[in-house]
Motif scaffolding. Structure first.
Motif, PDB file in Angstrom:
ATOM      1  N   SER A   1       0.867  -1.175   0.000  1.00 53.27           N
ATOM      2  CA  SER A   1       0.000   0.000   0.000  1.00 53.27           C
ATOM      3  C   SER A   1       0.902   1.223   0.000  1.00 53.27           C
ATOM      4  CB  SER A   1      -0.896   0.021   1.242  1.00 53.27           C
ATOM      5  OG  SER A   1      -1.654   1.224   1.305  1.00 53.27           O
ATOM      6  N   THR A   2       0.491   2.249  -0.727  1.00 54.01           N
ATOM      7  CA  THR A   2       1.292   3.468  -0.745  1.00 54.01           C
ATOM      8  C   THR A   2       0.438   4.661  -0.334  1.00 54.01           C
ATOM      9  OG1 THR A   2       0.812   3.891  -3.083  1.00 54.01           O
ATOM     10  CG2 THR A   2       2.801   2.629  -2.577  1.00 54.01           C
ATOM     11  N   LEU A   3       1.091   5.568   0.377  1.00 55.50           N
ATOM     12  CA  LEU A   3       0.473   6.829   0.788  1.00 55.50           C
ATOM     13  C   LEU A   3       1.260   7.949   0.136  1.00 55.50           C
ATOM     14  CD1 LEU A   3      -1.322   8.656   2.655  1.00 55.50           C
ATOM     15  CD2 LEU A   3       0.499   8.430   4.352  1.00 55.50           C
ATOM     16  N   THR A   4       0.589   8.764  -0.657  1.00 53.60           N
ATOM     17  CA  THR A   4       1.243   9.902  -1.285  1.00 53.60           C
ATOM     18  C   THR A   4       0.683  11.185  -0.684  1.00 53.60           C
ATOM     19  OG1 THR A   4       1.541   8.698  -3.372  1.00 53.60           O
ATOM     20  CG2 THR A   4       1.723  11.096  -3.446  1.00 53.60           C
ATOM     21  N   VAL A   5       1.583  11.958  -0.095  1.00 51.22           N
ATOM     22  CA  VAL A   5       1.211  13.263   0.432  1.00 51.22           C
ATOM     23  C   VAL A   5       1.428  14.255  -0.703  1.00 51.22           C
ATOM     24  CG1 VAL A   5       1.608  14.980   2.223  1.00 51.22           C
ATOM     25  CG2 VAL A   5       1.983  12.550   2.713  1.00 51.22           C
ATOM     26  N   THR A   6       0.357  14.775  -1.238  1.00 52.94           N
ATOM     27  CA  THR A   6       0.448  15.656  -2.401  1.00 52.94           C
ATOM     28  C   THR A   6       0.604  17.111  -1.969  1.00 52.94           C
ATOM     29  OG1 THR A   6      -1.939  15.923  -2.543  1.00 52.94           O
ATOM     30  CG2 THR A   6      -0.976  14.089  -3.756  1.00 52.94           C
TER      31      THR A   6
END
Lengths: 111, 117
Positions: free
Chosen positions: B77-82
């Motif tokens: 799973s990946t979390l991208t803080v944009t």
């Protein structure tokens, strides 16, 4: 999800037994009680989990009364390295069962 | 026991850039993973539930367009803080259940510390 209440902080000395009690008055029938330990800048580490009565493993014991509205984590003969934050969580252990963290108890073990 | 690994363990970025954090279950498959955020001296706050092959479920108050979650496989799973800003600086922690385990223990990653300048 059941809310948990723990003491904010506790102090102890090396070699003593430490008991941390957690209240969870609204625990559901399917909920388990799980305790985690967290050191600074690390992820929480599983300590022990139980449903009712008493559970014991190599590092701790967990006491749960019949009404399951509270639980007590018992750490025998703590050492300085047991200084950490301890979290009590309740939730179901299904694959999608999420766990909500309360404030936790900061345990300070002194020499 | 089962292991959950995060990468990177720490990252520093400039304001306005995007940062991706990976969470992997190393020896078990996880159809569900959870993302938490922790500010200094505070408890962990659940941000979202990541579901393999479907959209993530976000907790109230968490911006889904700000924190993009992708769970493309049973082990990642990946979390991208944009468009990260200094207020996004925090300790991000993921967790996953080994659903084959009878105890349903939730395993946590080591955490990823994000600092936005």
């Amino acid at each position: 999800l059941a809310k948990t209440t723990q003491p904010i902080s506790m102090d102890s000395y090396e070699g003593q037994e430490v008991n941390i009690t957690c209240s969870h008055n609204n625990i559901a029938t399917n909920d388990y009680i799980t305790w985690y330990q967290q050191f600074p800048s690390q992820g929480p580490r599983f300590i022990i989990q139980g449903y009712k009565t008493k559970v014991t493993n190599e590092v701790a014991s967990l006491f749960i009364p019949a009404d399951r509205k509270s639980s007590t984590l018992s750490l025998p003969r703590v050492s300085l390295s047991d200084t950490a934050v301890y979290y009590c969580l309740v939730g179901d252990s299904s694959n999608t069962g999420k766990l909500i963290f309360g404030q936790g108890t900061t345990l300070q073990v002194k020499p | 026991g089962a292991v959950v690994s995060q990468h990177p363990s720490w990252v520093i970025c400039k304001s306005g850039t995007s940062v991706k954090i990976e969470c992997r279950s190393l020896d078990f498959q996880a159809t569900t993973m959870f993302w938490y955020r922790q500010f200094p001296k505070q408890s962990l706050m659940l941000m979202a539930t990541s579901n393999e092959g479907s959209k993530a479920t976000y907790e109230q108050g968490v911006e889904k367009d700000k924190f993009l979650i992708n769970h493309a496989s049973l082990t990642l799973s990946t979390l991208t803080v944009t468009s990260a800003h200094p207020e996004d600086s925090s300790f991000y922690i993921c967790s996953a259940r080994d659903y084959t385990s009878n105890t349903g223990e939730l395993f946590f990653g080591e955490g990823s510390r994000l600092t936005v300048l």
